[in-house]
Write an enzyme that holds these catalytic residues in place. Sequence first.
Site, PDB file in Angstrom:
ATOM      1  N   CYS A  51       0.823  -1.211   0.000  1.00  0.00           N
ATOM      2  CA  CYS A  51       0.000   0.000   0.000  1.00  0.00           C
ATOM      3  C   CYS A  51       0.854   1.256   0.000  1.00  0.00           C
ATOM      4  O   CYS A  51       0.502   2.268  -0.617  1.00  0.00           O
ATOM      5  CB  CYS A  51      -0.939  -0.003   1.201  1.00  0.00           C
ATOM      6  SG  CYS A  51      -0.094   0.212   2.789  1.00  0.00           S
ATOM      7  N   HIS A  54      -2.399   1.422   7.028  1.00  0.00           N
ATOM      8  CA  HIS A  54      -2.650   1.337   5.589  1.00  0.00           C
ATOM      9  C   HIS A  54      -2.368   2.683   4.929  1.00  0.00           C
ATOM     10  O   HIS A  54      -2.803   3.730   5.415  1.00  0.00           O
ATOM     11  CB  HIS A  54      -4.107   0.925   5.359  1.00  0.00           C
ATOM     12  CG  HIS A  54      -4.449   0.613   3.937  1.00  0.00           C
ATOM     13  ND1 HIS A  54      -3.751  -0.304   3.182  1.00  0.00           N
ATOM     14  CD2 HIS A  54      -5.432   1.089   3.126  1.00  0.00           C
ATOM     15  CE1 HIS A  54      -4.298  -0.376   1.970  1.00  0.00           C
ATOM     16  NE2 HIS A  54      -5.307   0.460   1.911  1.00  0.00           N
ATOM     17  N   ASN A  94      -8.004   4.340  -2.781  1.00  0.00           N
ATOM     18  CA  ASN A  94      -7.458   3.131  -2.180  1.00  0.00           C
ATOM     19  C   ASN A  94      -6.771   2.295  -3.258  1.00  0.00           C
ATOM     20  O   ASN A  94      -6.797   2.644  -4.445  1.00  0.00           O
ATOM     21  CB  ASN A  94      -8.580   2.342  -1.494  1.00  0.00           C
ATOM     22  CG  ASN A  94      -8.065   1.399  -0.425  1.00  0.00           C
ATOM     23  OD1 ASN A  94      -6.860   1.212  -0.253  1.00  0.00           O
ATOM     24  ND2 ASN A  94      -8.979   0.782   0.299  1.00  0.00           N
TER      25      ASN A  94
END
Length: 371
Positions: A158, A297, A318
């Site tokens: 991520c 994240h 995302n």
Amino acid sequence: MGLLSKKLLVASMVAAVLAVAAVELCSAIPMEDKDLESEEALWDLYERWQSAHRVRRHHAEKHRRFGTFKSNAHFIHSHNKRGDHPYRLHLNRFGDMDQAEFRATFVGDLRRDTPAKPPSVPGFMYAALNVSDLPPSVDWRQKGAVTGVKDQGKCGSCWAFSTVVSVEGINAIRTGSLVSLSEQELIDCDTADNDGCQGGLMDNAFEYIKNNGGLITEAAYPYRAARGTCNVARAAQNSPVVVHIDGHQDVPANSEEDLARAVANQPVSVAVEASGKAFMFYSEGVFTGDCGTELDHGVAVVGYGVAEDGKAYWTVKNSWGPSWGEQGYIRVEKDSGASGGLCGIAMEASYPVKTYNKPMPRRALGAWESQ
């Protein structure tokens, strides 16, 4: 429209429409009371979910996961039926994962065993901006500064995706050219302070890009969702362009006002707590929690705005593919009153600095010759 061309904007809109159509075809699974009334009905729902998401489980695994699927289905249906939050959940591809598997596979990939690199560009360049002078809404997607939603897969990368969103954005703003950049280069080559699929930090990645002369294109160095040998020199033979930055700056910690100052000028990398069930199964609307501030994240804020009900939000890109959330995005409540912002969104924000207004030719970057 400034430096960003109309052609860029049209191309971005076409790509978005195609992505939305694909998402609707693969993930629209209605769930009603009758689907949860019996074991038989739940099994039928589970089979439909597997078919929609192209999930194949062998017999023993299917039975092992069915209990988790039931629990998740009841959680989602109960949340939506209550209707006491401005966001909805749905049975996405994580439908038969428990929290431990989800955390191990898709979050928890911000590396905490090494400190983040300090900013190579001192200060906060947007500090003098008056919040009252900022536009009421910003969407860098509409300005052609955001590439399509990507999918990190089962790799704790991520941090690389968050970094790339911000670098792609500032490069588009400075040059008028939206170039999709390589997360895989960061995973394979940025190994001094980051650790590929085992996690990393965006600040460290920004400094890698600066110190190594730039980042190559995704087309030349495509994503594999696994760490491999650094092949940037070979990939460079297929890519005459590399995107350069001058370094990065941190947004003052825990300040949503300062985050707004930065986002009004460019996409910004942020860290959030994303391991909760509500975040995991988010579908649409302004997300108001539950979530804490255990940052696990990396994502990117690409805008902000106000919903029809008057609730302010951050637009967050995302890296779980376009079938998650609002075509790969989540709107997170802005100015919630929570320290550090909801889900910790304002705790560790940073962005790349770029003053050089052209992508640099690979041949000009002598630092890469030794790679």
